[in-house]
Design a protein around this motif. Sequence first.
Motif, mmCIF file in Angstrom:
data_model
loop_
_atom_site.group_PDB
_atom_site.id
_atom_site.type_symbol
_atom_site.label_atom_id
_atom_site.label_comp_id
_atom_site.label_asym_id
_atom_site.label_seq_id
_atom_site.Cartn_x
_atom_site.Cartn_y
_atom_site.Cartn_z
ATOM 1 N N ILE A 150 10.705 -33.949 10.630
ATOM 2 C CA ILE A 150 9.585 -34.724 10.084
ATOM 3 C C ILE A 150 10.008 -36.125 9.661
ATOM 4 C CG2 ILE A 150 8.213 -32.747 9.363
ATOM 5 C CD1 ILE A 150 9.346 -33.076 6.537
ATOM 6 N N GLY A 151 11.306 -36.424 9.706
ATOM 7 C CA GLY A 151 11.763 -37.760 9.357
ATOM 8 C C GLY A 151 13.148 -37.736 8.756
ATOM 9 N N HIS A 152 13.569 -38.901 8.277
ATOM 10 C CA HIS A 152 14.897 -39.050 7.692
ATOM 11 C C HIS A 152 14.792 -39.738 6.341
ATOM 12 C CE1 HIS A 152 15.666 -38.574 12.002
ATOM 13 N NE2 HIS A 152 16.890 -38.188 11.684
ATOM 14 N N VAL A 153 15.654 -39.374 5.428
ATOM 15 C CA VAL A 153 15.799 -40.048 4.139
ATOM 16 C C VAL A 153 17.271 -40.408 3.992
ATOM 17 C CG1 VAL A 153 15.644 -39.813 1.646
ATOM 18 C CG2 VAL A 153 13.854 -38.841 3.091
ATOM 19 N N ASN A 154 17.544 -41.710 3.870
ATOM 20 C CA ASN A 154 18.933 -42.188 3.824
ATOM 21 C C ASN A 154 19.754 -41.645 4.988
ATOM 22 O OD1 ASN A 154 18.360 -43.597 1.491
ATOM 23 N ND2 ASN A 154 19.171 -42.012 0.125
ATOM 24 N N GLY A 155 19.119 -41.578 6.149
ATOM 25 C CA GLY A 155 19.801 -41.112 7.346
ATOM 26 C C GLY A 155 19.891 -39.615 7.490
ATOM 27 N N GLU A 156 19.454 -38.853 6.477
ATOM 28 C CA GLU A 156 19.530 -37.389 6.517
ATOM 29 C C GLU A 156 18.238 -36.823 7.118
ATOM 30 O OE1 GLU A 156 22.125 -35.399 5.348
ATOM 31 O OE2 GLU A 156 23.262 -37.251 5.110
ATOM 32 N N PRO A 157 18.335 -35.950 8.129
ATOM 33 C CA PRO A 157 17.133 -35.378 8.729
ATOM 34 C C PRO A 157 16.482 -34.331 7.829
ATOM 35 C CG PRO A 157 19.077 -34.414 9.737
ATOM 36 C CD PRO A 157 19.574 -35.480 8.802
ATOM 37 N N TYR A 158 15.151 -34.369 7.785
ATOM 38 C CA TYR A 158 14.369 -33.375 7.056
ATOM 39 C C TYR A 158 13.458 -32.650 8.043
ATOM 40 C CZ TYR A 158 15.834 -34.734 2.365
ATOM 41 O OH TYR A 158 16.564 -34.943 1.227
ATOM 42 N N VAL A 159 13.128 -31.398 7.681
ATOM 43 C CA VAL A 159 12.345 -30.560 8.586
ATOM 44 C C VAL A 159 11.228 -29.865 7.821
ATOM 45 C CG1 VAL A 159 14.256 -30.118 10.186
ATOM 46 C CG2 VAL A 159 13.900 -28.582 8.224
ATOM 47 N N ILE A 160 10.214 -29.455 8.582
ATOM 48 C CA ILE A 160 9.250 -28.482 8.086
ATOM 49 C C ILE A 160 9.508 -27.213 8.881
ATOM 50 C CG2 ILE A 160 7.371 -29.162 9.667
ATOM 51 C CD1 ILE A 160 5.430 -28.653 7.287
ATOM 52 N N GLN A 161 9.540 -26.080 8.192
ATOM 53 C CA GLN A 161 9.881 -24.828 8.852
ATOM 54 C C GLN A 161 9.209 -23.665 8.142
ATOM 55 O OE1 GLN A 161 13.962 -23.442 8.296
ATOM 56 N NE2 GLN A 161 14.324 -24.938 6.673
ATOM 57 N N ASP A 162 8.945 -22.618 8.907
ATOM 58 C CA ASP A 162 8.420 -21.376 8.346
ATOM 59 C C ASP A 162 9.600 -20.429 8.241
ATOM 60 O OD1 ASP A 162 6.652 -19.526 7.396
ATOM 61 O OD2 ASP A 162 5.307 -19.575 9.114
ATOM 62 N N VAL A 163 10.067 -20.190 7.012
ATOM 63 C CA VAL A 163 11.398 -19.598 6.858
ATOM 64 C C VAL A 163 11.452 -18.678 5.641
ATOM 65 C CG1 VAL A 163 12.262 -21.514 5.447
ATOM 66 C CG2 VAL A 163 13.870 -20.209 6.841
ATOM 67 N N PRO A 164 12.194 -17.575 5.708
ATOM 68 C CA PRO A 164 12.325 -16.691 4.547
ATOM 69 C C PRO A 164 13.167 -17.288 3.426
ATOM 70 C CG PRO A 164 12.725 -15.500 6.600
ATOM 71 C CD PRO A 164 12.700 -16.954 6.938
ATOM 72 N N TYR A 165 14.308 -17.915 3.748
ATOM 73 C CA TYR A 165 15.239 -18.389 2.723
ATOM 74 C C TYR A 165 15.743 -19.793 3.053
ATOM 75 C CZ TYR A 165 15.767 -13.589 0.956
ATOM 76 O OH TYR A 165 15.550 -12.342 0.432
ATOM 77 N N ALA A 166 16.083 -20.541 2.009
ATOM 78 C CA ALA A 166 16.926 -21.726 2.140
ATOM 79 C C ALA A 166 18.312 -21.329 1.645
ATOM 80 C CB ALA A 166 16.375 -22.888 1.313
ATOM 81 N N VAL A 167 19.297 -21.373 2.528
ATOM 82 C CA VAL A 167 20.654 -20.948 2.204
ATOM 83 C C VAL A 167 21.551 -22.186 2.223
ATOM 84 C CG1 VAL A 167 22.558 -19.414 2.812
ATOM 85 C CG2 VAL A 167 20.193 -18.730 3.309
ATOM 86 N N PHE A 168 22.259 -22.438 1.133
ATOM 87 C CA PHE A 168 23.080 -23.636 1.028
ATOM 88 C C PHE A 168 24.173 -23.408 -0.022
ATOM 89 C CE2 PHE A 168 19.583 -23.800 -1.912
ATOM 90 C CZ PHE A 168 20.118 -24.320 -3.091
ATOM 91 N N LYS A 169 25.156 -24.293 -0.033
ATOM 92 C CA LYS A 169 26.197 -24.222 -1.055
ATOM 93 C C LYS A 169 25.726 -24.962 -2.299
ATOM 94 C CE LYS A 169 30.478 -23.501 1.491
ATOM 95 N NZ LYS A 169 31.812 -24.046 1.828
ATOM 96 N N ASP A 170 25.766 -24.285 -3.422
ATOM 97 C CA ASP A 170 25.380 -24.916 -4.670
ATOM 98 C C ASP A 170 26.347 -26.065 -4.974
ATOM 99 O OD1 ASP A 170 25.285 -25.408 -7.617
ATOM 100 O OD2 ASP A 170 23.759 -23.832 -7.504
ATOM 101 N N PRO A 171 25.827 -27.275 -5.175
ATOM 102 C CA PRO A 171 26.724 -28.420 -5.407
ATOM 103 C C PRO A 171 27.619 -28.239 -6.631
ATOM 104 C CG PRO A 171 24.474 -29.154 -4.982
ATOM 105 C CD PRO A 171 24.414 -27.686 -5.152
ATOM 106 N N ALA A 172 27.144 -27.510 -7.634
ATOM 107 C CA ALA A 172 27.914 -27.355 -8.869
ATOM 108 C C ALA A 172 29.040 -26.342 -8.723
ATOM 109 C CB ALA A 172 26.997 -26.953 -10.015
ATOM 110 N N THR A 173 28.776 -25.238 -8.017
ATOM 111 C CA THR A 173 29.746 -24.147 -7.947
ATOM 112 C C THR A 173 30.419 -24.003 -6.584
ATOM 113 O OG1 THR A 173 28.099 -22.516 -7.249
ATOM 114 C CG2 THR A 173 28.350 -22.892 -9.627
ATOM 115 N N GLN A 174 29.824 -24.636 -5.560
ATOM 116 C CA GLN A 174 30.281 -24.494 -4.176
ATOM 117 C C GLN A 174 30.163 -23.063 -3.666
ATOM 118 O OE1 GLN A 174 31.234 -27.062 -1.877
ATOM 119 N NE2 GLN A 174 30.066 -28.041 -3.532
#
Length: 466
Positions: free
Chosen positions: A403-427
């Motif tokens: 759907i576009g980029h913010v500061n060069g980072e791609p963003y998406v729209i998706q139909d999805v059960p989970y967002a899975v990522f590394k927590d920035p604080a704990t990794q």
Amino acid sequence: MIRPKVGVRALLMLALMETACAAPSVRTVSDSGVPAFSEDMLSSEFWIRRAPSPDAVLLDAGQVAAKRLRAFGPGGGLVDLKGIPATLTRAQVAGWVRDAQQTPIQAVIDEQGQPVTEAMMDALRQNAAAGHIPETSAARHGLSVRRTHLRSLPSGQRFFASEDLRDYESLQAGVLFPGEPVVIAHQSADQQWLFVMTTQGPAWVQRGDIAEGTADAVFDYVEKTPGRVVTGDQVRTVFTPEAPEVSELALDMGTPLPRAGVAPGEPVNGASSYASWPVLLPVRKQDGSLAFRSALVRRTADTAPGYLPMTRANILRQAFKFLGERYGWGHQFNARDCSGLTGEVYRSLGLFLPPNSGLQGKSAALNHRLFTARDSHEERVRALARAQVGDLVVVPGHVLMIIGHVNGEPYVIQDVPYAVFKDPATQQLRKTKLNQVSVTPLLPLYADDTTLYVDAMTSLVHVTRP
């Protein structure tokens, strides 16, 4: 977007405010549990303002029609029903029945949480009556008369892989919308189900949801120029007790509706047509045969006089109409899944995509940048940096829309059960349950517990390229 005239200082302040809103840090996680996200990203207008030439036509009507035609050609991913021979053989139909039974979701428990036994599955396979397929049979034709589920076996029973995976039902194989054509090839032993070939492939469908007619009548209806096209997530026909078969009928995004031959203001099913659009819909007569009946769609309903122009602004506005809708595997829950989302957005713009993410990622009707294990992480990130609004990111079992980029980072729209990522604080790996149509950044997200989406990507689909 048209803004009122303001001074230069005010414009600079507005730009600074937008930049601040548009630049959440990749090291932060929002209160909703989505990384690098801000609330204003939930508006299509946020992304339209950032899109280059958002109202420029990317494909003209002729190019869209040509792509639509290629989708039904070799490798396009959709089945050309007009190409199915008038006489079907036992081997052909039996092969379709076997193909229909292939499902990615294992049947382990039933709706009551009880184990699914081999005897239970055998009973369903017996109902498919594969042993009673004649040596040859005439291909029959029909139209769906309502939103109806496609099934891999002739049964409405619901099976799941486990107690915590009830959003994925084993026998669900997709959906037909009103007015979609089928070739009728066989019927179940209990005669409650028809085995049909659809443009999406073979499946079982409830007999009462299909009206049988001649091939000419079926294809003439399908090929009519749309009088209206549904552009909302879902609209309904006007309530009418005089014609219950077309009363409050659910019509999903992208459904084309031929114009009914009704004079201005002429009553339709007990109501004047002057404040509504008269459309023609297929109905099933008591003997199962096909007929057509006029119905009304309110002028205030979200429809258009034809397929929408292929612009970035229209792609974004259409996609965001599904925002927050519950995830529905195979169009369960009166909703849709990841490929249903992308498919229906583009259907409202006149393009027909294949019914699942894998086929969308390799359809010969579309342009792709394919990826293999030889493509490095950096090459993949560079490709995503150049991705355009409406491009599709395909990973095994899933599809997302740029759907576009913010500061060069791609963003998406998706139909999805989970967002899975590394927590920035704990990794540590973190899972945020979404289970709906969602806006997320792409690069921080994992496709599974070890692999980033970007590294799992098999195809970047440039849908809007000629």
